[in-house]
Design an enzyme around this catalytic site. Structure first.
Site, PDB file in Angstrom:
ATOM      1  N   ASP A 109       4.766  14.747  14.490  1.00 48.07           N
ATOM      2  CA  ASP A 109       4.769  14.578  13.036  1.00 48.07           C
ATOM      3  C   ASP A 109       3.343  14.645  12.496  1.00 48.07           C
ATOM      4  O   ASP A 109       2.961  13.894  11.612  1.00 48.07           O
ATOM      5  CB  ASP A 109       5.411  13.236  12.661  1.00 48.07           C
ATOM      6  CG  ASP A 109       5.808  13.178  11.188  1.00 48.07           C
ATOM      7  OD1 ASP A 109       5.815  14.241  10.527  1.00 48.07           O
ATOM      8  OD2 ASP A 109       6.101  12.070  10.692  1.00 48.07           O
TER       9      ASP A 109
ATOM     10  N   LYS B 239       2.430  -2.860   8.874  1.00 44.74           N
ATOM     11  CA  LYS B 239       3.671  -2.117   8.695  1.00 44.74           C
ATOM     12  C   LYS B 239       4.835  -3.081   8.901  1.00 44.74           C
ATOM     13  O   LYS B 239       4.994  -3.664   9.970  1.00 44.74           O
ATOM     14  CB  LYS B 239       3.755  -0.951   9.685  1.00 44.74           C
ATOM     15  CG  LYS B 239       2.685   0.105   9.487  1.00 44.74           C
ATOM     16  CD  LYS B 239       2.881   1.304  10.397  1.00 44.74           C
ATOM     17  CE  LYS B 239       4.097   2.097  10.011  1.00 44.74           C
ATOM     18  NZ  LYS B 239       4.203   3.382  10.731  1.00 44.74           N
TER      19      LYS B 239
ATOM     20  N   LEU C  18       0.819  -1.209   0.000  1.00 43.79           N
ATOM     21  CA  LEU C  18       0.000   0.000   0.000  1.00 43.79           C
ATOM     22  C   LEU C  18       0.851   1.255   0.000  1.00 43.79           C
ATOM     23  O   LEU C  18       0.400   2.321  -0.417  1.00 43.79           O
ATOM     24  CB  LEU C  18      -0.923   0.010   1.227  1.00 43.79           C
ATOM     25  CG  LEU C  18      -1.899  -1.162   1.350  1.00 43.79           C
ATOM     26  CD1 LEU C  18      -2.674  -1.074   2.649  1.00 43.79           C
ATOM     27  CD2 LEU C  18      -2.854  -1.197   0.169  1.00 43.79           C
ATOM     28  N   GLY C  19       2.057   1.184   0.491  1.00 41.57           N
ATOM     29  CA  GLY C  19       2.954   2.334   0.549  1.00 41.57           C
ATOM     30  C   GLY C  19       4.270   1.921   1.160  1.00 41.57           C
ATOM     31  O   GLY C  19       4.430   0.832   1.715  1.00 41.57           O
ATOM     32  N   LYS C  20       5.282   2.809   1.049  1.00 48.35           N
ATOM     33  CA  LYS C  20       6.593   2.497   1.603  1.00 48.35           C
ATOM     34  C   LYS C  20       7.247   3.775   2.088  1.00 48.35           C
ATOM     35  O   LYS C  20       6.877   4.883   1.705  1.00 48.35           O
ATOM     36  CB  LYS C  20       7.478   1.805   0.567  1.00 48.35           C
ATOM     37  CG  LYS C  20       7.757   2.646  -0.688  1.00 48.35           C
ATOM     38  CD  LYS C  20       8.610   1.872  -1.675  1.00 48.35           C
ATOM     39  CE  LYS C  20       8.832   2.685  -2.945  1.00 48.35           C
ATOM     40  NZ  LYS C  20       9.654   1.964  -3.921  1.00 48.35           N
TER      41      LYS C  20
ATOM     42  N   PHE D 281      11.884   3.324   6.510  1.00 45.37           N
ATOM     43  CA  PHE D 281      12.200   2.176   7.353  1.00 45.37           C
ATOM     44  C   PHE D 281      11.409   0.924   6.981  1.00 45.37           C
ATOM     45  O   PHE D 281      11.585  -0.108   7.583  1.00 45.37           O
ATOM     46  CB  PHE D 281      11.940   2.517   8.823  1.00 45.37           C
ATOM     47  CG  PHE D 281      12.882   3.555   9.356  1.00 45.37           C
ATOM     48  CD1 PHE D 281      14.187   3.235   9.671  1.00 45.37           C
ATOM     49  CD2 PHE D 281      12.466   4.870   9.511  1.00 45.37           C
ATOM     50  CE1 PHE D 281      15.062   4.192  10.150  1.00 45.37           C
ATOM     51  CE2 PHE D 281      13.329   5.833   9.997  1.00 45.37           C
ATOM     52  CZ  PHE D 281      14.637   5.493  10.310  1.00 45.37           C
TER      53      PHE D 281
ATOM     54  N   SER E 196       7.620  -0.762   4.765  1.00 44.00           N
ATOM     55  CA  SER E 196       6.475  -0.617   3.872  1.00 44.00           C
ATOM     56  C   SER E 196       5.203  -0.953   4.628  1.00 44.00           C
ATOM     57  O   SER E 196       5.229  -1.527   5.716  1.00 44.00           O
ATOM     58  CB  SER E 196       6.630  -1.558   2.668  1.00 44.00           C
ATOM     59  OG  SER E 196       6.712  -2.908   3.104  1.00 44.00           O
ATOM     60  N   VAL E 197       4.062  -0.579   4.021  1.00 39.24           N
ATOM     61  CA  VAL E 197       2.743  -0.932   4.540  1.00 39.24           C
ATOM     62  C   VAL E 197       2.083  -1.824   3.500  1.00 39.24           C
ATOM     63  O   VAL E 197       2.013  -1.479   2.321  1.00 39.24           O
ATOM     64  CB  VAL E 197       1.889   0.328   4.800  1.00 39.24           C
ATOM     65  CG1 VAL E 197       0.518  -0.080   5.319  1.00 39.24           C
ATOM     66  CG2 VAL E 197       2.575   1.246   5.789  1.00 39.24           C
TER      67      VAL E 197
ATOM     68  N   ASP F 146       0.464   7.151  12.430  1.00 36.12           N
ATOM     69  CA  ASP F 146       1.916   7.281  12.265  1.00 36.12           C
ATOM     70  C   ASP F 146       2.562   7.956  13.462  1.00 36.12           C
ATOM     71  O   ASP F 146       2.837   9.147  13.470  1.00 36.12           O
ATOM     72  CB  ASP F 146       2.271   8.045  10.995  1.00 36.12           C
ATOM     73  CG  ASP F 146       3.654   7.636  10.489  1.00 36.12           C
ATOM     74  OD1 ASP F 146       4.526   7.410  11.343  1.00 36.12           O
ATOM     75  OD2 ASP F 146       3.844   7.545   9.271  1.00 36.12           O
TER      76      ASP F 146
END
Length: 859
Positions: free
Chosen positions: A621, A516, A490-492, A495, A497-498, A639
């Site tokens: 963040d 994650k 799904l994303g990276k 550190f 990826s998801v 996150d």
């Protein structure tokens, strides 16, 4: 060959790529888009490839040029070094794959480390080398070493090898890499001094009959790999007998010992060795081997027969032959080929009344333990001595005949006994009964033994080398890896990826989740610990606007010391808020978001941050990219990789070199690295601006390295219409509202907005010179004051402001710019002209690119 070529040509006739990816050189953090177009198919499935691997994307866009002509794009919203490489498109048609021409993405930014410090171990005073390598573009890249907090020499070309003459205590070291874009700081490595290891621990014994498997865990290894372990063992019988030492090569930390005597006591201890020497031995441990059936038959079976009784005697078995505790001796006998009920006796002799009935009977004896009976002795035929002596010469013929019959009978009986032995002696769990007045002994098998090898134990939190507090927090949320089925990415990030995944629940149902996963090339316990800290923060969260932890799992890797931790989270159908906002205006099918919906997004984030504040959590963040949208369009704060729990006071001071998102960071955090709930309020103000701007990058036209100077002059993000004063961005933290106040204000604002209020704010571009500013709805209007107006005085003041705060405020507002600002905290001049910083990537103008690049802050 010609036939294959003609077949390929016939299948691909009329099918061709009319647009191919182009070569792009992009600044790190910018958005990039590559395009492909194929002609000849009605609905083609165009697959994007990078360096030979298929790219998975949830937002791949297709544009219809005509019925047989299609175009697609691959976008990266914030280019990082790992996105550099060779890209092309593929289409499969009738089993034949055709490919487009390739294009290359080259990423320019601060240096990227290809070899950076890691933990090493050495002998006291022994010289060793440290290696650090970083690359651009742009080149050249220079490296500066820091060892034990002291700078070693000056910048030197990358790669750099530093020779250290030797140390006697553990020290930390890192390196800085510099190019025209700025400075990157590597991870911190530690140089450990090798020492003797500690004793093994967690010793376990797995007994399988006469084979025993010993398993143990290494203690502290002394910063050096263990090579062998020594097992010392004694057999404790009538006298203590030392067995030969056994040297075991490790890992794995297990050893099977065979050839042990049954029903015997043993003791053992283990020590392990590294380069320095051997550890102390572990404490002595004892075990007893299980019982077994006797290994031998009793010998010297003899009898004495009278008319009144039969007496039998035999030799008792030795302890080594018995293999357990003697339960009974079993006398097996038969008469005339018919097997009789066995007789059981506790001693090695038997007296049975009625001796005459045993004439011509055959007897055998075996010893029995609780496990079963051993082999039978040789058969003995019972014949009275008086019958033998009474034989006369006249009866020699009869004797011969009788002897022949007897031999035949004995052979028949032996066959019957052997058949009975095969069918009955293996049934060790049956009960034995005696006839007459003799005693009765019954027994069943004590237990059964699994002779198959045990499965490898699952990885636990104890195998990660993380601190005990973190293990305690996560122990009850550990989920076995076998319950997870990983899907596409799904994303990276930096550190890991998801990935989409499916989790099997206790009721055998399946839940869709997001996982994650830490990068597979990360092998440091400290990196793993940093990843799991985020999960620890989330463990106790219970709020509809804060993402909740489902669990933590460990991915086992063959021949690797450490597993990969995986953090399991709820699956968010609509992804992150920033991407959703961008799609609302830049997607293939743009959609309208009402003002009420945008305010609802802000309210969800504010409620989530209010909850985190009640838990003493500073997020550090907060941004639209770190907020997620579930299937009900509810925003959840997520996150928590940079989050910190504050246990005393109300602030947290960052104490190491970190990579931080400068465009969302409060002014005091940029200056002094002090983080409070008020600095989260500043980031929330930037997040609200992102929401109103539909995903636009904050401070368009302002480079990351220029943000601090921009803010200290009194500049702020331009205020969208119908918004209150930008009190979230007061340079004095205590003058900013609390999240409780923000929730109350947003609730009032939301309830007062009609669902029909769908006015669409337009984009704008910051202009450095104030004149001719492109104001199209999001900027200040003639009737709306800007973030800083010298004619209106200094904004953001509050009643209880101290005089020194006011003085600092005047300086930061531009009244005393002679100090030139505090440039200590910004490294890395961008070196770009205004035109370069606004250059287009494949047709996208600079004002809508996703420029949320992180900048290194030296603290």
């Amino acid at each position: 060959m010609l036939l294959m070529f003609l077949l390929y040509a016939s299948r691909t006739q009329g099918l061709k790529f009319t647009k191919n990816p182009v070569n792009l050189t992009v600044t790190q953090g910018n958005m990039v888009r590559l395009g492909c177009a194929v002609e000849g198919l009605i609905e083609p499935e165009i697959v994007w490839m990078k360096d030979g691997e298929k790219l998975y994307s949830m937002d791949q866009m297709y544009i219809t040029i005509d019925t047989h002509h299609w175009e697609t794009y691959h976008s990266v919203k914030s280019v990082q070094q790992q996105d550099a490489g060779k890209y092309w498109c593929e289409v499969e048609h009738h089993g034949t794959v055709i490919s487009s021409e390739p294009g290359w993405i080259t990423v320019e930014g601060v240096p990227h480390f290809t070899s950076e410090p890691h933990d090493i171990a050495t002998f006291p005073g022994a010289p060793f080398n440290l290696t650090c390598e970083a690359v651009g573009p742009p080149e050249p890249v220079q490296v500066l070493w820091w060892v034990g907090g002291v700078q070693e020499g000056d910048f030197q070309p990358s790669p750099s090898v530093l020779t250290v003459k030797g140390v006697n205590t553990s020290i930390k070291y890192y390196c800085e890499a510099k190019n025209a874009r700025g400075i990157s700081v590597s991870r911190t490595g530690t140089v450990y001094i090798k020492v003797l290891p500690d004793s093994p621990k967690d010793i376990q014994i797995d007994q399988l009959s006469d084979n025993v498997t010993l398993m143990w865990s290494p203690g502290f290894t002394g910063y050096s790999d263990l090579s062998t372990c020594t097992i010392q063992m004694f057999k404790n019988s009538r006298r203590k007998v030392k067995l030969p030492d056994q040297q075991v090569t490790v890992p794995p930390f297990k050893h099977m010992i065979g050839g042990l005597s049954s029903h015997s006591n043993y003791s053992f201890q283990i020590c392990c060795s590294n380069e320095v020497g051997s550890s102390p031995f572990s404490p002595w441990m004892n075990f007893q081997t299980p019982e077994a059936v006797p290994s031998a038959a009793p010998k010297n079976l003899s009898f004495h027969l009278t008319e009144q009784q039969l007496s039998l005697t035999w030799s008792a078995l030795e302890e080594e032959e018995l293999n357990g505790r003697l339960l009974a001796y079993k006398l097996q006998w038969n008469v005339g080929g018919e097997v009789q009920e066995p007789l059981l006796f506790r001693e090695n002799f038997a007296h049975v009344s009625g001796g005459a009935r045993f004439f011509n009977a055959t007897f055998q004896v075996s010893a029995c333990t609780v496990v079963g009976c051993g082999p039978l002795s040789q058969p003995v035929l019972i014949r009275p001595a008086s019958v033998v002596q009474a034989q006369s010469p006249r009866g020699h013929m009869w004797v011969g005949l009788l002897f022949g019959l007897l031999v035949a009978t004995v052979l028949g009986l032996l066959l019957i006994v052997l058949a009975h032995r095969r069918s009955k002696e293996s049934q060790f769990g049956s009960a034995f009964k005696s006839s007459g007045m003799e005693s009765v002994v019954s027994f069943t098998a004590a237990r059964s033994f699994n002779r198959q090898g045990s499965e490898l134990p699952e990885h636990t939190l104890d195998s990660l080398g993380i601190n005990d507090d973190l293990k305690t927090k996560l122990r009850d949320v550990l989920i076995p890896e076998r319950l997870l089925t990983l899907g596409h990415m799904l994303g990276k990030g930096e550190f890991g990826s998801v990935r989409e995944a499916f989790l099997k629940m206790e009721d055998s149902s399946v839940q869709k989740v997001a996982v994650k996963v830490l990068k597979t090339d990360i092998n440091s316990s400290s990196d793993i610990e940093q990843c799991l800290k985020e999960a620890a923060h989330m463990k106790d969260f219970n709020h509809p606007n804060v993402i909740q932890l489902i669990g933590v799992s460990m991915h086992r890797r063959p021949q690797q010391r450490l597993p990969i931790p995986m953090v399991i989270l709820p699956f968010m159908k609509h992804g992150d808020l920033h991407t959703f906002l961008l799609l609302s205006r830049l997607g293939d099918e743009p959609f309208n978001l009402s003002l009420q919906t945008l305010v609802q997004f802000m309210l969800d984030v504010a409620r989530g941050m209010e909850y985190l504040g009640s838990k003493n959590i500073i997020h550090r963040d907060l941004a639209a990219r770190n907020c997620m949208l579930n299937e009900n369009m509810t925003v959840c704060v997520a996150d928590f990789g940079l989050s910190k729990k504050i246990y005393s006071g109300d602030y947290y001071r960052q104490g190491s070199v970190s990579k931080l998102p400068v465009k969302w960071i409060a002014l005091e955090s940029l200056a002094d690295n002090v983080y409070t709930t008020q600095s989260d309020v500043w980031a929330f103000g930037v997040t609200m601006w992102e929401i109103m701007a539909r995903g636009q990058t904050p401070y368009p036209g302002v480079e990351n390295s220029e943000v601090y100077e921009y803010l200290i002059k009194g500049e702020r993000l331009k205020q969208p219409p119908d918004c209150p004063d930008d009190i979230c961005w007061s340079p004095v933290p205590k003058c900013r509202p609390s999240f409780q106040q923000l929730v109350a204000q947003l609730e009032g604002l939301w309830s007062g907005i009609s669902p029909a209020a769908t006015k669409e704010p337009l984009l704008y571009v910051n202009m450095e010179d104030g004149e001719g500013e492109l104001n199209s709805g999001l900027g200040a209007t003639a009737n709306t004051p800007s973030a800083y107006d010298p004619h209106l005085g200094v904004l953001w003041q509050c009643a209880d402001m101290e005089q020194d705060e006011k003085d600092w405020l005047v300086v930061s507002s531009g009244a005393a710019l002679a100090i030139g600002g505090d440039y200590r905290y910004i490294i890395g001049p961008c070196g770009l002209t205004d035109q370069e910083s606004r250059q287009s990537d494949d047709g996208l103008s600079g004002d809508i690119r996703d420029d949320d690049e992180d900048v290194i802050i030296n603290v």
